[in-house]
Design a protein around this motif. Sequence first.
Motif, PDB file in Angstrom:
ATOM      1  N   ASN A 255       0.849  -1.194   0.000  1.00 30.55           N
ATOM      2  CA  ASN A 255       0.000   0.000   0.000  1.00 30.55           C
ATOM      3  C   ASN A 255       0.881   1.240   0.000  1.00 30.55           C
ATOM      4  OD1 ASN A 255      -2.568  -1.459   0.413  1.00 30.55           O
ATOM      5  ND2 ASN A 255      -1.600  -1.994   2.352  1.00 30.55           N
ATOM      6  N   LEU A 256       0.562   2.182  -0.861  1.00 29.39           N
ATOM      7  CA  LEU A 256       1.350   3.403  -0.960  1.00 29.39           C
ATOM      8  C   LEU A 256       1.265   4.193   0.349  1.00 29.39           C
ATOM      9  CD1 LEU A 256       3.057   5.130  -2.910  1.00 29.39           C
ATOM     10  CD2 LEU A 256       0.951   6.324  -3.520  1.00 29.39           C
ATOM     11  N   LYS A 257       2.427   4.453   0.948  1.00 32.79           N
ATOM     12  CA  LYS A 257       2.484   5.231   2.186  1.00 32.79           C
ATOM     13  C   LYS A 257       2.903   6.677   1.926  1.00 32.79           C
ATOM     14  CE  LYS A 257       2.260   3.755   6.035  1.00 32.79           C
ATOM     15  NZ  LYS A 257       1.199   3.606   7.027  1.00 32.79           N
ATOM     16  N   ALA A 258       3.811   6.871   0.968  1.00 29.54           N
ATOM     17  CA  ALA A 258       4.277   8.222   0.652  1.00 29.54           C
ATOM     18  C   ALA A 258       4.813   8.229  -0.772  1.00 29.54           C
ATOM     19  CB  ALA A 258       5.364   8.652   1.627  1.00 29.54           C
ATOM     20  N   PHE A 259       4.787   9.410  -1.361  1.00 29.73           N
ATOM     21  CA  PHE A 259       5.276   9.570  -2.726  1.00 29.73           C
ATOM     22  C   PHE A 259       5.941  10.932  -2.841  1.00 29.73           C
ATOM     23  CE2 PHE A 259       4.939  10.984  -7.095  1.00 29.73           C
ATOM     24  CZ  PHE A 259       5.488   9.899  -7.759  1.00 29.73           C
ATOM     25  N   HIS A 260       7.054  10.976  -3.560  1.00 29.21           N
ATOM     26  CA  HIS A 260       7.746  12.248  -3.797  1.00 29.21           C
ATOM     27  C   HIS A 260       8.227  12.276  -5.242  1.00 29.21           C
ATOM     28  CE1 HIS A 260      10.118  15.812  -3.046  1.00 29.21           C
ATOM     29  NE2 HIS A 260      11.167  15.212  -3.560  1.00 29.21           N
ATOM     30  N   ARG A 261       7.890  13.338  -5.952  1.00 30.36           N
ATOM     31  CA  ARG A 261       8.359  13.532  -7.321  1.00 30.36           C
ATOM     32  C   ARG A 261       9.276  14.742  -7.326  1.00 30.36           C
ATOM     33  NH1 ARG A 261       7.278  16.968 -11.302  1.00 30.36           N
ATOM     34  NH2 ARG A 261       7.646  16.291 -13.423  1.00 30.36           N
ATOM     35  N   MET A 262      10.539  14.509  -7.663  1.00 24.98           N
ATOM     36  CA  MET A 262      11.491  15.617  -7.725  1.00 24.98           C
ATOM     37  C   MET A 262      11.157  16.508  -8.916  1.00 24.98           C
ATOM     38  SD  MET A 262      15.078  13.773  -6.889  1.00 24.98           S
ATOM     39  CE  MET A 262      15.414  13.079  -5.289  1.00 24.98           C
ATOM     40  N   ASP A 263      11.517  17.777  -8.820  1.00 19.70           N
ATOM     41  CA  ASP A 263      11.308  18.698  -9.929  1.00 19.70           C
ATOM     42  C   ASP A 263      11.978  18.141 -11.183  1.00 19.70           C
ATOM     43  OD1 ASP A 263       9.950  20.429  -8.276  1.00 19.70           O
ATOM     44  OD2 ASP A 263      11.691  21.693  -7.893  1.00 19.70           O
ATOM     45  N   ASP A 264      11.308  18.282 -12.317  1.00 23.67           N
ATOM     46  CA  ASP A 264      11.820  17.834 -13.608  1.00 23.67           C
ATOM     47  C   ASP A 264      12.055  16.327 -13.675  1.00 23.67           C
ATOM     48  OD1 ASP A 264      11.864  20.516 -14.499  1.00 23.67           O
ATOM     49  OD2 ASP A 264      13.839  20.794 -13.573  1.00 23.67           O
ATOM     50  N   ALA A 265      11.328  15.552 -12.889  1.00 25.30           N
ATOM     51  CA  ALA A 265      11.525  14.102 -12.859  1.00 25.30           C
ATOM     52  C   ALA A 265      10.844  13.383 -14.016  1.00 25.30           C
ATOM     53  CB  ALA A 265      11.024  13.524 -11.544  1.00 25.30           C
ATOM     54  N   GLY A 266      10.001  14.055 -14.729  1.00 22.12           N
ATOM     55  CA  GLY A 266       9.300  13.380 -15.818  1.00 22.12           C
ATOM     56  C   GLY A 266       8.060  12.657 -15.310  1.00 22.12           C
ATOM     57  N   ARG A 267       7.580  11.753 -16.134  1.00 22.43           N
ATOM     58  CA  ARG A 267       6.319  11.070 -15.828  1.00 22.43           C
ATOM     59  C   ARG A 267       6.576   9.639 -15.364  1.00 22.43           C
ATOM     60  NH1 ARG A 267       1.578  12.557 -18.123  1.00 22.43           N
ATOM     61  NH2 ARG A 267       1.296  10.477 -18.977  1.00 22.43           N
ATOM     62  N   GLN A 268       7.339   9.483 -14.319  1.00 27.76           N
ATOM     63  CA  GLN A 268       7.726   8.166 -13.821  1.00 27.76           C
ATOM     64  C   GLN A 268       6.904   7.714 -12.624  1.00 27.76           C
ATOM     65  OE1 GLN A 268      11.693   8.997 -12.701  1.00 27.76           O
ATOM     66  NE2 GLN A 268      12.318   9.637 -14.728  1.00 27.76           N
TER      67      GLN A 268
ATOM     68  N   GLN B 275       4.805   0.922  -9.128  1.00 28.46           N
ATOM     69  CA  GLN B 275       4.785  -0.491  -9.523  1.00 28.46           C
ATOM     70  C   GLN B 275       6.085  -1.193  -9.122  1.00 28.46           C
ATOM     71  OE1 GLN B 275       3.954  -0.038 -13.681  1.00 28.46           O
ATOM     72  NE2 GLN B 275       1.761  -0.306 -13.399  1.00 28.46           N
ATOM     73  N   GLU B 276       7.187  -0.495  -9.247  1.00 23.67           N
ATOM     74  CA  GLU B 276       8.482  -1.069  -8.869  1.00 23.67           C
ATOM     75  C   GLU B 276       8.505  -1.386  -7.372  1.00 23.67           C
ATOM     76  OE1 GLU B 276      13.074   0.359  -9.193  1.00 23.67           O
ATOM     77  OE2 GLU B 276      11.688   1.063 -10.716  1.00 23.67           O
ATOM     78  N   SER B 277       7.968  -0.489  -6.567  1.00 17.37           N
ATOM     79  CA  SER B 277       7.903  -0.716  -5.120  1.00 17.37           C
ATOM     80  C   SER B 277       6.982  -1.888  -4.783  1.00 17.37           C
ATOM     81  CB  SER B 277       7.400   0.540  -4.412  1.00 17.37           C
ATOM     82  OG  SER B 277       8.300   1.600  -4.602  1.00 17.37           O
ATOM     83  N   GLU B 278       5.849  -1.978  -5.472  1.00 13.47           N
ATOM     84  CA  GLU B 278       4.938  -3.101  -5.263  1.00 13.47           C
ATOM     85  C   GLU B 278       5.622  -4.422  -5.587  1.00 13.47           C
ATOM     86  OE1 GLU B 278       1.714  -1.966  -7.849  1.00 13.47           O
ATOM     87  OE2 GLU B 278       0.488  -1.343  -6.146  1.00 13.47           O
ATOM     88  N   ASN B 279       6.342  -4.468  -6.701  1.00 10.71           N
ATOM     89  CA  ASN B 279       7.026  -5.701  -7.086  1.00 10.71           C
ATOM     90  C   ASN B 279       8.045  -6.131  -6.045  1.00 10.71           C
ATOM     91  OD1 ASN B 279       5.669  -6.166  -9.498  1.00 10.71           O
ATOM     92  ND2 ASN B 279       7.059  -4.887 -10.667  1.00 10.71           N
ATOM     93  N   ALA B 280       8.735  -5.187  -5.433  1.00 12.98           N
ATOM     94  CA  ALA B 280       9.701  -5.520  -4.388  1.00 12.98           C
ATOM     95  C   ALA B 280       9.004  -6.241  -3.231  1.00 12.98           C
ATOM     96  CB  ALA B 280      10.399  -4.256  -3.896  1.00 12.98           C
ATOM     97  N   VAL B 281       7.801  -5.789  -2.892  1.00 12.53           N
ATOM     98  CA  VAL B 281       7.042  -6.442  -1.822  1.00 12.53           C
ATOM     99  C   VAL B 281       6.563  -7.815  -2.282  1.00 12.53           C
ATOM    100  CG1 VAL B 281       4.921  -6.338  -0.436  1.00 12.53           C
ATOM    101  CG2 VAL B 281       6.317  -4.289  -0.742  1.00 12.53           C
ATOM    102  N   PHE B 282       5.965  -7.886  -3.471  1.00 14.44           N
ATOM    103  CA  PHE B 282       5.392  -9.140  -3.950  1.00 14.44           C
ATOM    104  C   PHE B 282       6.439 -10.239  -4.120  1.00 14.44           C
ATOM    105  CE2 PHE B 282       1.995  -6.346  -6.124  1.00 14.44           C
ATOM    106  CZ  PHE B 282       1.268  -6.283  -4.950  1.00 14.44           C
TER     107      PHE B 282
END
Length: 88
Positions: free
Chosen positions: A35-48, A54-61
């Motif tokens: 479950n998403l607990k926190a999210f941070h998008r750095m300036d100029d990070a694009g659309r990632q 999904q990458e974080s979810e896969n690490a858990v799964f």
Amino acid sequence: MHVTLADAERAIEAARSAQGAWHRMCIAIVDSGANLKAFHRMDDAGRQHRHSHQESENAVFFGMPTGQIGKLSQPGARCLASNIQTMG
């Protein structure tokens, strides 16, 4: 591992302090249930944003760090499973 909101906020703060030293990125922090607990998008990070979650979810799964999953899913490498979530 149980991730509290305070844990997630500390991780986000560490990402903010490293912002100048690293390339621009999105950081998703999930708990042991993916479950998403926190999210941070750095300036100029694009659309990632979706990819980082999904990458974080896969690490858990799969019960392994995202870097290890990345090595297993490279062209020519033996892929762990065919249902690893990808950007789409």
